[in-house]
Design a protein around this motif. Sequence first.
Motif, PDB file in Angstrom:
ATOM      1  N   ALA A 222      40.078  47.234  40.745  1.00 61.79           N
ATOM      2  CA  ALA A 222      40.303  46.354  39.777  1.00 61.79           C
ATOM      3  C   ALA A 222      41.376  45.383  39.661  1.00 61.79           C
ATOM      4  O   ALA A 222      41.219  44.204  39.341  1.00 61.79           O
ATOM      5  N   VAL A 223      42.282  45.511  40.558  1.00 62.42           N
ATOM      6  CA  VAL A 223      43.514  44.816  40.463  1.00 62.42           C
ATOM      7  C   VAL A 223      43.612  43.636  41.353  1.00 62.42           C
ATOM      8  O   VAL A 223      43.297  44.156  42.740  1.00 62.42           O
ATOM      9  N   PRO A 224      43.518  42.518  40.963  1.00 64.38           N
ATOM     10  CA  PRO A 224      43.238  41.476  41.923  1.00 64.38           C
ATOM     11  C   PRO A 224      44.415  41.017  42.739  1.00 64.38           C
ATOM     12  O   PRO A 224      44.973  39.975  42.518  1.00 64.38           O
TER      13      PRO A 224
ATOM     14  N   LEU B 161      33.463  46.231  38.023  1.00 61.82           N
ATOM     15  CA  LEU B 161      33.272  45.543  36.594  1.00 61.82           C
ATOM     16  C   LEU B 161      34.221  45.215  35.889  1.00 61.82           C
ATOM     17  O   LEU B 161      34.463  44.228  35.333  1.00 61.82           O
ATOM     18  N   ILE B 162      35.426  46.042  36.205  1.00 62.25           N
ATOM     19  CA  ILE B 162      36.852  45.490  35.604  1.00 62.25           C
ATOM     20  C   ILE B 162      37.340  44.373  36.232  1.00 62.25           C
ATOM     21  O   ILE B 162      37.806  43.494  35.391  1.00 62.25           O
ATOM     22  N   ALA B 163      37.456  44.156  37.404  1.00 62.85           N
ATOM     23  CA  ALA B 163      37.715  43.059  38.237  1.00 62.85           C
ATOM     24  C   ALA B 163      36.938  41.751  37.908  1.00 62.85           C
ATOM     25  O   ALA B 163      37.778  40.841  37.550  1.00 62.85           O
ATOM     26  N   VAL B 164      35.639  41.910  37.622  1.00 64.42           N
ATOM     27  CA  VAL B 164      34.934  40.716  37.394  1.00 64.42           C
ATOM     28  C   VAL B 164      35.101  40.172  35.835  1.00 64.42           C
ATOM     29  O   VAL B 164      35.366  39.090  35.751  1.00 64.42           O
ATOM     30  N   ALA B 165      35.306  41.301  34.951  1.00 63.72           N
ATOM     31  CA  ALA B 165      35.637  41.002  33.664  1.00 63.72           C
ATOM     32  C   ALA B 165      37.009  40.090  33.514  1.00 63.72           C
ATOM     33  O   ALA B 165      37.116  39.117  32.806  1.00 63.72           O
TER      34      ALA B 165
END
Length: 156
Positions: A101-103, A135-139
């Motif tokens: 999730a962390v970009p 999903l978290i990363a995309v959001a």
Amino acid sequence: MDLIATILIAVQSALPFWESRYAIPLAIQGGYPPVAAAAIGIASNLAVVVVLLLLLEPVSDFLIARSRLFERFFDWLFTRTRRHSERFERWGALALIPFVAVPIPITGSWTACAAAFVFGIRFRYALPAIAAGMLIAVAVTTITMLGITSVHGMLG
């Protein structure tokens, strides 16, 4: 929906270090329907995850069987990383969520698949954790990019 744009979203979403976290927001900014962009991007990225999770072990077994160098390397690697119980495996898989999730550079679903392989986290635990991280990363990336676009539009 344009076929070329659809293929571009799918290919970008499958690329390491780029993945759906960047492909989907860029498609949306380019005028692609958000739900379609998300469906194509996430499906493409998840397809790569499934393939990687299923193939890393057989590929390592193949390399071990063919080369003493690979045998020593994987023996060294697994001796240090696969000393845990199923309980660790189940809860350790949760660490894959923020990892995806962390970009930040070198994180994402490709690297999470490698981490799941190295630490012996089984498919049934790794796949849902990686999918949740995606999903978290995309959001987060989509909200950030749309927010930047909105602020930029207000400024001029």
